[in-house]
Design a protein around this motif. Structure first.
Motif, PDB file in Angstrom:
ATOM      1  N   ALA A   8      17.787-143.562  64.591  1.00 28.00           N
ATOM      2  CA  ALA A   8      19.116-142.959  64.722  1.00 28.00           C
ATOM      3  C   ALA A   8      19.059-141.732  65.619  1.00 28.00           C
ATOM      4  N   GLY A   9      17.996-140.940  65.477  1.00 30.52           N
ATOM      5  CA  GLY A   9      17.847-139.747  66.297  1.00 30.52           C
ATOM      6  C   GLY A   9      17.640-140.062  67.761  1.00 30.52           C
ATOM      7  N   ARG A  10      16.913-141.130  68.053  1.00 27.03           N
ATOM      8  CA  ARG A  10      16.708-141.509  69.450  1.00 27.03           C
ATOM      9  C   ARG A  10      18.043-141.809  70.121  1.00 27.03           C
ATOM     10  N   LYS A  11      18.919-142.495  69.412  1.00 24.98           N
ATOM     11  CA  LYS A  11      20.239-142.797  69.964  1.00 24.98           C
ATOM     12  C   LYS A  11      21.087-141.532  70.076  1.00 24.98           C
ATOM     13  N   LEU A  12      20.968-140.661  69.075  1.00 22.69           N
ATOM     14  CA  LEU A  12      21.777-139.447  69.044  1.00 22.69           C
ATOM     15  C   LEU A  12      21.398-138.497  70.180  1.00 22.69           C
ATOM     16  N   PHE A  13      20.101-138.227  70.330  1.00 20.05           N
ATOM     17  CA  PHE A  13      19.657-137.291  71.363  1.00 20.05           C
ATOM     18  C   PHE A  13      19.739-137.899  72.756  1.00 20.05           C
ATOM     19  N   ALA A  14      19.937-139.206  72.826  1.00 22.92           N
ATOM     20  CA  ALA A  14      20.081-139.840  74.139  1.00 22.92           C
ATOM     21  C   ALA A  14      21.370-139.418  74.818  1.00 22.92           C
ATOM     22  N   HIS A  15      22.353-139.007  74.030  1.00 26.89           N
ATOM     23  CA  HIS A  15      23.674-138.709  74.593  1.00 26.89           C
ATOM     24  C   HIS A  15      24.125-137.264  74.378  1.00 26.89           C
ATOM     25  N   THR A  16      23.402-136.511  73.543  1.00 24.43           N
ATOM     26  CA  THR A  16      23.825-135.153  73.221  1.00 24.43           C
ATOM     27  C   THR A  16      22.662-134.184  73.389  1.00 24.43           C
ATOM     28  N   PRO A  17      22.847-133.068  74.104  1.00 25.17           N
ATOM     29  CA  PRO A  17      21.759-132.097  74.274  1.00 25.17           C
ATOM     30  C   PRO A  17      21.266-131.555  72.931  1.00 25.17           C
ATOM     31  N   TYR A  18      19.997-131.225  72.903  1.00 29.79           N
ATOM     32  CA  TYR A  18      19.356-130.702  71.682  1.00 29.79           C
ATOM     33  C   TYR A  18      20.121-129.506  71.120  1.00 29.79           C
ATOM     34  N   ASP A  19      20.446-128.536  71.965  1.00 27.92           N
ATOM     35  CA  ASP A  19      21.078-127.304  71.488  1.00 27.92           C
ATOM     36  C   ASP A  19      22.507-127.518  70.995  1.00 27.92           C
TER      37      ASP A  19
ATOM     38  N   VAL B 283       4.776-131.884  63.687  1.00 32.73           N
ATOM     39  CA  VAL B 283       5.644-132.715  62.877  1.00 32.73           C
ATOM     40  C   VAL B 283       4.914-133.054  61.585  1.00 32.73           C
ATOM     41  N   PRO B 284       5.580-132.922  60.420  1.00 33.79           N
ATOM     42  CA  PRO B 284       4.913-133.223  59.161  1.00 33.79           C
ATOM     43  C   PRO B 284       4.422-134.660  59.115  1.00 33.79           C
ATOM     44  N   ALA B 285       3.344-134.880  58.374  1.00 33.81           N
ATOM     45  CA  ALA B 285       2.837-136.233  58.213  1.00 33.81           C
ATOM     46  C   ALA B 285       3.852-137.067  57.443  1.00 33.81           C
ATOM     47  N   PRO B 286       3.930-138.363  57.747  1.00 37.44           N
ATOM     48  CA  PRO B 286       4.853-139.215  57.027  1.00 37.44           C
ATOM     49  C   PRO B 286       4.614-139.158  55.529  1.00 37.44           C
ATOM     50  N   ARG B 287       5.696-139.238  54.735  1.00 34.82           N
ATOM     51  CA  ARG B 287       5.585-139.102  53.300  1.00 34.82           C
ATOM     52  C   ARG B 287       5.891-140.423  52.598  1.00 34.82           C
ATOM     53  N   GLY B 288       5.254-140.592  51.440  1.00 32.48           N
ATOM     54  CA  GLY B 288       5.687-141.587  50.495  1.00 32.48           C
ATOM     55  C   GLY B 288       5.222-142.998  50.781  1.00 32.48           C
ATOM     56  N   ASN B 289       5.878-143.954  50.125  1.00 32.72           N
ATOM     57  CA  ASN B 289       5.484-145.342  50.161  1.00 32.72           C
ATOM     58  C   ASN B 289       6.154-146.082  51.309  1.00 32.72           C
ATOM     59  N   GLY B 290       6.010-147.402  51.271  1.00 35.08           N
ATOM     60  CA  GLY B 290       6.561-148.189  52.362  1.00 35.08           C
ATOM     61  C   GLY B 290       8.056-148.051  52.508  1.00 35.08           C
ATOM     62  N   ARG B 291       8.762-147.929  51.393  1.00 40.70           N
ATOM     63  CA  ARG B 291      10.210-147.782  51.475  1.00 40.70           C
ATOM     64  C   ARG B 291      10.596-146.474  52.156  1.00 40.70           C
ATOM     65  N   SER B 292       9.905-145.394  51.809  1.00 42.02           N
ATOM     66  CA  SER B 292      10.228-144.116  52.436  1.00 42.02           C
ATOM     67  C   SER B 292       9.809-144.101  53.900  1.00 42.02           C
ATOM     68  N   GLN B 293       8.720-144.818  54.221  1.00 38.85           N
ATOM     69  CA  GLN B 293       8.314-144.922  55.620  1.00 38.85           C
ATOM     70  C   GLN B 293       9.396-145.640  56.429  1.00 38.85           C
ATOM     71  N   ALA B 294       9.959-146.678  55.830  1.00 37.02           N
ATOM     72  CA  ALA B 294      11.029-147.400  56.509  1.00 37.02           C
ATOM     73  C   ALA B 294      12.248-146.509  56.694  1.00 37.02           C
ATOM     74  N   ARG B 295      12.539-145.693  55.695  1.00 37.22           N
ATOM     75  CA  ARG B 295      13.679-144.779  55.786  1.00 37.22           C
ATOM     76  C   ARG B 295      13.449-143.759  56.891  1.00 37.22           C
ATOM     77  N   ARG B 296      12.239-143.254  56.966  1.00 36.48           N
ATOM     78  CA  ARG B 296      11.889-142.293  58.020  1.00 36.48           C
ATOM     79  C   ARG B 296      12.055-142.933  59.398  1.00 36.48           C
ATOM     80  N   ALA B 297      11.579-144.175  59.528  1.00 37.01           N
ATOM     81  CA  ALA B 297      11.699-144.884  60.804  1.00 37.01           C
ATOM     82  C   ALA B 297      13.167-145.081  61.181  1.00 37.01           C
ATOM     83  N   GLU B 298      14.013-145.355  60.186  1.00 37.89           N
ATOM     84  CA  GLU B 298      15.448-145.503  60.446  1.00 37.89           C
ATOM     85  C   GLU B 298      16.050-144.205  60.967  1.00 37.89           C
ATOM     86  N   LEU B 299      15.629-143.081  60.385  1.00 43.47           N
ATOM     87  CA  LEU B 299      16.138-141.786  60.834  1.00 43.47           C
ATOM     88  C   LEU B 299      15.690-141.487  62.261  1.00 43.47           C
ATOM     89  N   ILE B 300      14.456-141.854  62.581  1.00 45.43           N
ATOM     90  CA  ILE B 300      13.963-141.631  63.940  1.00 45.43           C
ATOM     91  C   ILE B 300      14.746-142.482  64.932  1.00 45.43           C
TER      92      ILE B 300
END
Length: 217
Positions: free
Chosen positions: A31-42, A12-29
């Protein structure tokens, strides 16, 4: 294979950017945890992921390179939480540390069932990188248990083999518990604590030079 899987493989790529982008990345993660909790990867394409996360697809590429990178980042985030729960008992009396480690493990599994199943079963098609992440979790849990039982993380090979066997049974019991939902977490925790005591007793028969574990471990 969709376009997201053709953009590269690897860590996995290293986190990018400043604190704001880190927060954005965390938000995406998150969201992904909730998404993959109910839908298969494929079953998910990058278009699906972007749409359900409410972002442009390019933003997901920017932070994670591809779908696989996004998936691994989500798993690594889940593992970090699980390891943190194991490590949070450091400094407690040995018996309490063992009990808190097992309780934290079960609490995590109960509230993050999709991520837990992915971690212990090896992910999509027994993904080697997910298996490596699982091994990291096992090492931290083994260290926490050994520290609680004998006051040190380094233990003889036989003791380690026995604890690995116990931890494999923990994974099996936990998966069955999650699937059936017939027992309370408290009952499962006590079951695992008692089987650990039995494992430690057997270890001491083979390795009497180890320090006597505290009463209750």
């Amino acid at each position: 294979m969709d376009n997201s899987q053709q953009r590269g493989r690897g860590a996995v790529p290293a986190p990018r950017g400043n604190g704001r982008s880190q927060a954005r990345r965390a938000e995406l993660i998150e969201a992904g945890r909730k998404l993959f909790a109910h839908t298969p990867y494929d079953a998910l394409s990058m278009d699906d992921i972007a749409r359900q996360a409410g972002v442009a697809k390019g933003l997901v590429y920017y932070y994670f390179t591809n779908k696989r990178g996004y998936y691994l980042a989500i798993i690594e985030d889940a593992v970090a939480e699980l390891v943190e729960r194991a490590d949070s008992s450091a400094g407690l009396p040995p018996v309490e540390r063992v009990q808190r480690t097992i309780e934290g493990y079960l609490h995590y599994a109960q509230h993050n069932q999709a991520a837990y199943r992915t971690i212990v079963t090896g992910g999509v098609g027994h993904d080697t990188e997910v298996l490596a992440i699982r091994d990291q979790v096992r090492e931290r849990l083994l260290a926490a248990i050994a520290e609680g039982a004998w006051g040190r993380e380094e233990i003889p090979p036989l003791a380690r083999a026995a604890l690995v066997g116990w931890l494999s049974s923990v994974e099996g019991v936990t998966l069955d518990w999650l699937g059936r939902q017939e027992l309370s977490r408290e009952v499962v925790r006590e079951l695992l604590v008692r089987t650990l005591r039995g494992t430690v007793e057997v270890i001491m028969e083979f390795e009497p030079e180890l320090p006597e574990p505290p009463v209750g471990v």
